[in-house]
Design a protein around this motif. Structure first.
Motif, mmCIF file in Angstrom:
data_model
loop_
_atom_site.group_PDB
_atom_site.id
_atom_site.type_symbol
_atom_site.label_atom_id
_atom_site.label_comp_id
_atom_site.label_asym_id
_atom_site.label_seq_id
_atom_site.Cartn_x
_atom_site.Cartn_y
_atom_site.Cartn_z
ATOM 1 N N PHE A 1 1.029 -1.107 -0.055
ATOM 2 C CA PHE A 1 0.202 -0.046 0.062
ATOM 3 C C PHE A 1 0.888 1.067 -0.198
ATOM 4 N N VAL A 2 0.845 1.867 -1.157
ATOM 5 C CA VAL A 2 1.822 3.096 -1.251
ATOM 6 C C VAL A 2 1.134 4.201 -2.020
ATOM 7 N N GLN A 3 1.207 5.258 -1.477
ATOM 8 C CA GLN A 3 0.442 6.338 -2.145
ATOM 9 C C GLN A 3 -0.774 6.238 -2.389
ATOM 10 N N GLU A 4 -1.521 5.818 -1.418
ATOM 11 C CA GLU A 4 -3.065 5.695 -1.476
ATOM 12 C C GLU A 4 -3.523 4.440 -2.607
ATOM 13 N N THR A 5 -2.511 3.654 -2.926
ATOM 14 C CA THR A 5 -2.776 2.648 -4.152
ATOM 15 C C THR A 5 -2.204 1.204 -3.575
ATOM 16 N N PHE A 6 -2.834 0.088 -3.870
ATOM 17 C CA PHE A 6 -2.536 -1.069 -3.618
ATOM 18 C C PHE A 6 -1.821 -1.871 -4.776
ATOM 19 N N TYR A 7 -0.812 -2.395 -4.505
ATOM 20 C CA TYR A 7 -0.049 -3.226 -5.307
ATOM 21 C C TYR A 7 -0.218 -4.499 -4.898
ATOM 22 N N VAL A 8 -0.707 -5.719 -5.607
ATOM 23 C CA VAL A 8 -0.662 -6.995 -5.347
ATOM 24 C C VAL A 8 -0.083 -7.963 -6.310
#
Length: 197
Positions: A112-119
């Motif tokens: 969770f980085v800069q209000e974005t999720f990376y899965v």
């Protein structure tokens, strides 16, 4: 683990997550004790907090955090999980990538980085290329300074050019009146003589 120990563990994870803007969950499974310690040491040097956590406790802690819905990350909570908290957006991704030059792990589970999720681990390169807040501010300052520097440079060049022209013109101005002064009256007297006759 007793119920009380679980409550304490969940609270510790919540404390880490409470104001975190950069949250990574990585898989350290397969790293022996020495390599795991080395990874933690490198993380510590880069101001990244690393905590190996139980998936169920991590999920419960994340569910209790107000303002952020971490549910997109929950599907990745399988096997061994290490929670990584940092100030710089791309620092954990760079650490994982650098460490993997010699090892297969750690692998990125989610972030969770800069209000974005990376899965998924396939997002590691995208996370590495994210600019940190400091880098972005530096670039913005550079962009803002660039036109100002051009203006200042142009003004300096113009003033230097003007001074150079003034210096070149100054001796000529002094010499011209000195040479012209004796000739001018002589010319005037010749002109006046025929006019007088």
């Amino acid at each position: 683990m007793t119920k009380d120990q679980k409550v304490v563990a969940i609270q510790e994870i919540k404390d880490l997550l409470q104001d975190a803007k950069v949250v990574y969950v990585a898989d350290l499974d397969g790293l022996n004790a020495a390599k795991s310690s080395d990874f933690r040491r490198q993380a510590f040097k880069q101001n990244i907090k690393v905590k190996v956590v139980k998936n169920t406790l991590l999920q419960k802690a994340m569910e209790q955090i107000d303002g952020i819905d971490f549910s997109e990350m929950f599907e990745t909570f399988k096997g061994n999980s290490a929670l990584m908290i940092a100030e710089t957006a791309n620092a954990p991704a760079k650490l994982i990538k650098d460490f993997r030059k010699k090892e297969e792990k750690p692998a990125l589970k989610s972030a969770f980085v800069q209000e974005t999720f990376y899965v998924g681990d396939n997002n590691l390169d995208a996370l590495v290329s994210i600019k940190s807040r400091e880098e972005m501010i530096g670039e913005i300052i550079g962009l803002l300074q660039s036109p100002i520097q051009r203006v200042v440079s142009a003004l300096q060049n113009k003033s230097e050019t003007t001074e150079a022209k003034a210096e070149e013109a100054a001796p000529a101005v002094e010499e011209t009146p000195a040479e012209a002064a004796p000739e001018a009256p002589a010319a005037e007297s010749t002109d006046e003589t025929p006019a007088a006759e």
